[in-house]
Design an enzyme around this catalytic site. Structure first.
Site, mmCIF file in Angstrom:
data_model
loop_
_atom_site.group_PDB
_atom_site.id
_atom_site.type_symbol
_atom_site.label_atom_id
_atom_site.label_comp_id
_atom_site.label_asym_id
_atom_site.label_seq_id
_atom_site.Cartn_x
_atom_site.Cartn_y
_atom_site.Cartn_z
ATOM 1 N N TRP A 36 -32.607 -16.840 -7.293
ATOM 2 C CA TRP A 36 -31.809 -16.532 -8.286
ATOM 3 C C TRP A 36 -31.511 -18.280 -8.834
ATOM 4 C CZ3 TRP A 36 -28.243 -13.304 -10.368
ATOM 5 C CH2 TRP A 36 -28.141 -12.123 -10.192
ATOM 6 N N HIS A 93 -29.181 -15.082 -0.082
ATOM 7 C CA HIS A 93 -29.450 -13.986 -0.871
ATOM 8 C C HIS A 93 -30.833 -14.151 -1.304
ATOM 9 C CE1 HIS A 93 -25.356 -12.280 -1.186
ATOM 10 N NE2 HIS A 93 -25.226 -13.777 -0.983
ATOM 11 N N HIS A 113 -32.341 -8.494 1.243
ATOM 12 C CA HIS A 113 -30.946 -8.893 1.714
ATOM 13 C C HIS A 113 -29.959 -8.190 1.666
ATOM 14 C CE1 HIS A 113 -30.580 -10.154 -2.529
ATOM 15 N NE2 HIS A 113 -29.027 -9.915 -1.939
ATOM 16 N N ASP A 146 -25.706 -7.630 0.913
ATOM 17 C CA ASP A 146 -24.633 -8.328 0.311
ATOM 18 C C ASP A 146 -23.290 -7.915 1.169
ATOM 19 O OD1 ASP A 146 -25.833 -9.460 -1.688
ATOM 20 O OD2 ASP A 146 -24.962 -8.166 -3.417
ATOM 21 N N HIS A 150 -19.078 -11.623 -0.575
ATOM 22 C CA HIS A 150 -19.949 -12.260 -1.418
ATOM 23 C C HIS A 150 -19.267 -12.212 -2.870
ATOM 24 C CE1 HIS A 150 -23.518 -13.372 -3.656
ATOM 25 N NE2 HIS A 150 -23.804 -12.462 -4.284
ATOM 26 N N HIS A 178 -20.800 -3.829 -8.123
ATOM 27 C CA HIS A 178 -20.610 -4.567 -6.663
ATOM 28 C C HIS A 178 -19.369 -4.025 -6.267
ATOM 29 C CE1 HIS A 178 -24.181 -7.557 -7.086
ATOM 30 N NE2 HIS A 178 -24.063 -7.632 -5.886
ATOM 31 N N GLU A 196 -30.463 -5.253 -1.147
ATOM 32 C CA GLU A 196 -30.995 -5.435 -2.639
ATOM 33 C C GLU A 196 -32.526 -6.336 -2.216
ATOM 34 O OE1 GLU A 196 -27.110 -6.734 -5.043
ATOM 35 O OE2 GLU A 196 -27.760 -8.259 -3.681
#
Length: 208
Positions: free
Chosen positions: A18, A48, A52, A54, A58, A160, A172
């Protein structure tokens, strides 16, 4: 002998992260010339990175953390499906023709992340209406081949929150390019990270 299919992103120095998140770093901190007996490595990464899960914490300060999650959700029978070309949002209408009776873990090949050497500019997000639709069908886990279930620029993360509210766990960044749609066993267990908001996983499939 069973054939295992690895659907994890390799964790290398080139793994996409990210923007602004912790870079991945795995190195030998002490080698045998220093210790006299062993090589000892160290690891630094965002939770992440790559493939991974979540945890609700998170995106929700009151949500469950990795150590609170039911580990059984991340192992068991799963179904892999592919989205039609040009799908711009993952919604109930898109999945309506899929046979999902008895499916508890659904993995979707969106084809929305073609070059995993770089972070995508856009992904097909999950419509919040999909969350209750999945819950009604008894689906406990949604796995996607993209880095998020929400638009990449989202701050309120509606998908989410909706998935968590309806008891659907999030996986994800799986790699499904080489996987034939069908029924499998999935194993994608998070690490036993006390208090964490997510966890990298080694995700693998085995044909049923």
């Amino acid at each position: 002998m069973s054939t295992w299919i690895d659907i994890s992103q390799p964790l290398t120095k080139d793994v996409a992260i990210w923007p602004g998140d912790t870079p991945f770093k795995c190195e030998t901190s002490f080698d045998k010339t220093m210790t006299g007996s062993v090589n000892v490595g160290s690891l630094m990464m965002s939770l992440h990175t790559g493939t991974h899960i979540d945890a609700p914490y998170h995106f929700d300060d009151a949500g469950k953390r990795v150590s609170d999650l039911d580990i059984a959700v991340y192992g068991g029978k799963a179904k892999v499906i592919g989205l039609p070309e040009g799908t711009d949002v993952i919604c109930p209408e898109i999945l309506a023709k899929e046979e999902l009776d008895g499916v508890e873990r659904l993995l979707i090949h969106t084809k929305g992340w073609q070059d995993r050497r770089k972070f995508p500019d856009w992904i097909p997000p999950v419509d919040i209406r999909l969350a209750p639709w999945l819950q009604e069908r008894g689906i406990l886990l949604l796995g996607l081949d993209i880095p998020s279930v929400d638009p990449l620029d989202s701050k309120d993360l509606p998908a989410h929150h909706a998935l968590a509210h309806h008891g659907v766990h999030i996986l994800e960044g799986v790699v499904l390019d080489h996987v034939v749609p069908g029924e499998y066993e999935l194993f994608a267990f998070p690490l036993a990270l006390a208090g964490a908001d997510g966890s990298p996983v080694r995700a693998v499939l085995r044909k049923c």
